[in-house]
Scaffold this motif. Structure first.
Motif, PDB file in Angstrom:
ATOM      1  N   UNK A 138       0.832  -1.211   0.000  1.00 40.54           N
ATOM      2  CA  UNK A 138       0.000   0.000   0.000  1.00 40.54           C
ATOM      3  C   UNK A 138       0.862   1.254   0.000  1.00 40.54           C
ATOM      4  N   UNK A 139       1.898   1.275   0.847  1.00 40.27           N
ATOM      5  CA  UNK A 139       2.802   2.422   0.884  1.00 40.27           C
ATOM      6  C   UNK A 139       3.564   2.575  -0.435  1.00 40.27           C
ATOM      7  N   UNK A 140       3.987   1.456  -1.009  1.00 44.86           N
ATOM      8  CA  UNK A 140       4.703   1.520  -2.291  1.00 44.86           C
ATOM      9  C   UNK A 140       3.828   2.177  -3.348  1.00 44.86           C
ATOM     10  N   UNK A 141       2.550   1.858  -3.336  1.00 47.73           N
ATOM     11  CA  UNK A 141       1.618   2.480  -4.286  1.00 47.73           C
ATOM     12  C   UNK A 141       1.419   3.959  -3.975  1.00 47.73           C
ATOM     13  N   UNK A 142       1.252   4.284  -2.697  1.00 48.61           N
ATOM     14  CA  UNK A 142       1.023   5.684  -2.314  1.00 48.61           C
ATOM     15  C   UNK A 142       2.210   6.579  -2.671  1.00 48.61           C
ATOM     16  N   UNK A 143       3.422   6.065  -2.516  1.00 45.50           N
ATOM     17  CA  UNK A 143       4.622   6.835  -2.804  1.00 45.50           C
ATOM     18  C   UNK A 143       5.110   6.639  -4.242  1.00 45.50           C
ATOM     19  N   UNK A 144       4.339   5.922  -5.063  1.00 48.60           N
ATOM     20  CA  UNK A 144       4.723   5.655  -6.454  1.00 48.60           C
ATOM     21  C   UNK A 144       6.115   5.032  -6.539  1.00 48.60           C
ATOM     22  N   UNK A 145       6.440   4.201  -5.576  1.00 52.62           N
ATOM     23  CA  UNK A 145       7.773   3.614  -5.522  1.00 52.62           C
ATOM     24  C   UNK A 145       8.031   2.664  -6.685  1.00 52.62           C
ATOM     25  N   UNK A 146       6.994   2.041  -7.195  1.00 49.96           N
ATOM     26  CA  UNK A 146       7.185   1.076  -8.285  1.00 49.96           C
ATOM     27  C   UNK A 146       7.518   1.757  -9.612  1.00 49.96           C
ATOM     28  N   UNK A 147       7.306   3.086  -9.693  1.00 50.89           N
ATOM     29  CA  UNK A 147       7.633   3.806 -10.921  1.00 50.89           C
ATOM     30  C   UNK A 147       8.989   4.523 -10.832  1.00 50.89           C
ATOM     31  N   UNK A 148       9.513   4.670  -9.635  1.00 53.44           N
ATOM     32  CA  UNK A 148      10.824   5.298  -9.443  1.00 53.44           C
ATOM     33  C   UNK A 148      11.901   4.277  -9.836  1.00 53.44           C
ATOM     34  N   UNK A 149      12.974   4.706 -10.493  1.00 53.73           N
ATOM     35  CA  UNK A 149      13.994   3.744 -10.941  1.00 53.73           C
ATOM     36  C   UNK A 149      14.503   2.791  -9.861  1.00 53.73           C
ATOM     37  N   UNK A 150      14.829   3.304  -8.674  1.00 55.50           N
ATOM     38  CA  UNK A 150      15.335   2.387  -7.638  1.00 55.50           C
ATOM     39  C   UNK A 150      14.212   1.499  -7.110  1.00 55.50           C
TER      40      UNK A 150
END
Length: 168
Positions: A138-150
């Protein structure tokens, strides 16, 4: 040198926990709070204390309700990340750490403040691992972490953390 590490390349509390000290007009003195906060919460706190409008682009939260004693914590959980190799979540006194190499750690900070006893593989904590992994996604989605290169590199390496292998 804690945990045998010679730097801050981890999500253990000794690396990610940063003391925040506030002082000034309308800020109570001599109090200690244990609220979960991000450093990005400082700007909205200062604008709130100054009575200024907060730009819509700001993602942080004002800590004024915590400082005044109206709220116990600004956040119920935190998302933690280190480069493309580690992701974690902290909720209450429970921390889950996931490594790109496939390792998982679960700690009860109330009972193990030094984060030495990994509970992740204890069958009694299976539900906790499942719930914390859901919070991590859920946090990964909220912070758009899956779209950031790292973030992309981390999440690709840990496709097992995705429901139905969904890498989005």
């Amino acid at each position: 040198g804690q945990h045998g590490l010679m730097g801050k390349q981890s999500l253990y509390d000794h690396s990610v926990r940063v003391p925040l000290i506030t002082a000034g007009p309308n800020i109570p003195s001599g109090e200690t709070k244990s609220s979960l906060v991000y450093l990005l919460d400082i700007f909205p706190t200062l604008t709130d204390l100054c009575g200024l409008s907060l730009p819509e682009s700001v993602e942080g939260k004002s800590l004024v309700p915590v400082l005044k004693g109206d709220d116990e914590s600004a956040r119920s959980s935190l998302y933690l990340a280190y480069g493309d190799s580690i992701r974690g979540v902290l909720r209450n006194d429970t921390k889950l750490i996931e490594y790109a190499c496939g390792d998982t750690q679960l700690f009860s900070l109330r009972e193990d403040a030094s984060e030495l006893e990994n509970l992740a593989h204890d069958p009694d904590h299976e539900d906790t691992v499942t719930n914390m992994r859901q919070l991590l996604r859920e946090w990964a989605d909220e912070w758009d972490d899956r779209t950031h290169p790292s973030g992309q590199r981390f999440w690709k390496s840990r496709s097992d953390l995705h429901p139905d292998g969904d890498l989005r």
